[in-house]
Design an enzyme around this catalytic site. Structure first.
Site, PDB file in Angstrom:
ATOM      1  N   ASN A 192      24.716 -90.016 103.549  1.00 31.90           N
ATOM      2  CA  ASN A 192      23.360 -90.537 103.445  1.00 31.90           C
ATOM      3  C   ASN A 192      22.986 -90.926 102.025  1.00 31.90           C
ATOM      4  OD1 ASN A 192      21.577 -90.222 106.109  1.00 31.90           O
ATOM      5  ND2 ASN A 192      23.146 -88.638 106.090  1.00 31.90           N
ATOM      6  N   GLN A 237      13.889 -89.804 104.394  1.00 37.14           N
ATOM      7  CA  GLN A 237      14.387 -88.958 103.314  1.00 37.14           C
ATOM      8  C   GLN A 237      14.750 -89.809 102.110  1.00 37.14           C
ATOM      9  OE1 GLN A 237      17.538 -87.014 105.496  1.00 37.14           O
ATOM     10  NE2 GLN A 237      19.101 -88.161 104.412  1.00 37.14           N
ATOM     11  N   GLY A 238      14.604 -89.188 100.952  1.00 35.18           N
ATOM     12  CA  GLY A 238      14.916 -89.877  99.709  1.00 35.18           C
ATOM     13  C   GLY A 238      15.708 -88.972  98.793  1.00 35.18           C
ATOM     14  N   TYR A 239      16.320 -89.598  97.815  1.00 37.26           N
ATOM     15  CA  TYR A 239      17.192 -88.882  96.881  1.00 37.26           C
ATOM     16  C   TYR A 239      16.623 -88.975  95.478  1.00 37.26           C
ATOM     17  CZ  TYR A 239      20.093 -88.486 100.853  1.00 37.26           C
ATOM     18  OH  TYR A 239      20.530 -88.151 102.109  1.00 37.26           O
ATOM     19  N   ILE A 240      16.149 -87.842  94.996  1.00 35.12           N
ATOM     20  CA  ILE A 240      15.612 -87.761  93.642  1.00 35.12           C
ATOM     21  C   ILE A 240      16.757 -87.878  92.649  1.00 35.12           C
ATOM     22  CG2 ILE A 240      14.400 -86.250  92.014  1.00 35.12           C
ATOM     23  CD1 ILE A 240      13.057 -85.027  94.615  1.00 35.12           C
TER      24      ILE A 240
END
Length: 153
Positions: free
Chosen positions: A142, A28-31
Site C-alpha cells: 500500500n 489511509q495515508g502515509y506520513i
C-alpha cells in the site's frame, strides 16, 4: 513486540464478494514511508488508527493505536497526496480471515487479497479466486501504491 505475518495475492475475479461477511471503506495515508518502515494513518466508518510498521517482506513489526477521528483527519492532510482509497472485504477461511482490498482512484482496477498468519510456513486454503502470490513484490504494498499508483504501471 507485535509481529504481522502476512501473505499477499492478486485476485482473479470478484466472486469473493458473495462470501464477504463485512465491507469496510478505508482511507489511509502515509506520513512517512520507506521500503522497510512506515508511519500510516487510517480512517474507516468505525475507527481511526495510526500504525508504525517496520521489517522485511511477509514478517514485520506492527504497532497500531486508536486515535480520535479529528486527529486522523488532520494527519491525513500531512500525507500530501499519498492517500489510498479502498474497500476491504472480509472473508472467513476456517480460523483465518482473507482481507480483499478493492482499490479506487489512481489504483482503480487493482484487487489484492491478504491473509494474516501465525507463522511464515502456516498452511491455509486458497479459494479459486486467488491468483499469483505477490508477497515479495513491493509494488503491491500500500505505501508503494500511494507513491506509484497502479494506473501508472
Amino acid at each position: 513486540m507485535s509481529l504481522e505475518i502476512e501473505r499477499k495475492f492478486t485476485v482473479l475475479n470478484d466472486s469473493f464478494k458473495v462470501d464477504a461477511y463485512d465491507v469496510i471503506h478505508i482511507k489511509q495515508g502515509y506520513i512517512f514511508s520507506e521500503d522497510n518502515k512506515i508511519l500510516r494513518v487510517r480512517i474507516t466508518q468505525n475507527y481511526s488508527k495510526i500504525a508504525i510498521k517496520f521489517g522485511q517482506d511477509i514478517t514485520r513489526n506492527e504497532y497500531e493505536y486508536d486515535i480520535p477521528v479529528s486527529d486522523a483527519e488532520n494527519l491525513i492532510k500531512v500525507c500530501k497526496g499519498h492517500i489510498i482509497d479502498k474497500k476491504r472485504y472480509l472473508v472467513k477461511n476456517g480460523d483465518l480471515i482473507w482481507e480483499i482490498d478493492e482499490f479506487f482512484q489512481d489504483n482503480k482496477g487493482l484487487i489484492v487479497a491478504e491473509i494474516e498468519l501465525e507463522h511464515e510456513n502456516q498452511d491455509f486454503f486458497k479459494p479459486d479466486w486467488i491468483g499469483e502470490e505477490v508477497s515479495y513484490n513491493k509494488k503491491y504494498y500500500n505505501h508503494y501504491l500511494s507513491k506509484k499508483p497502479f494506473l501508472t504501471w
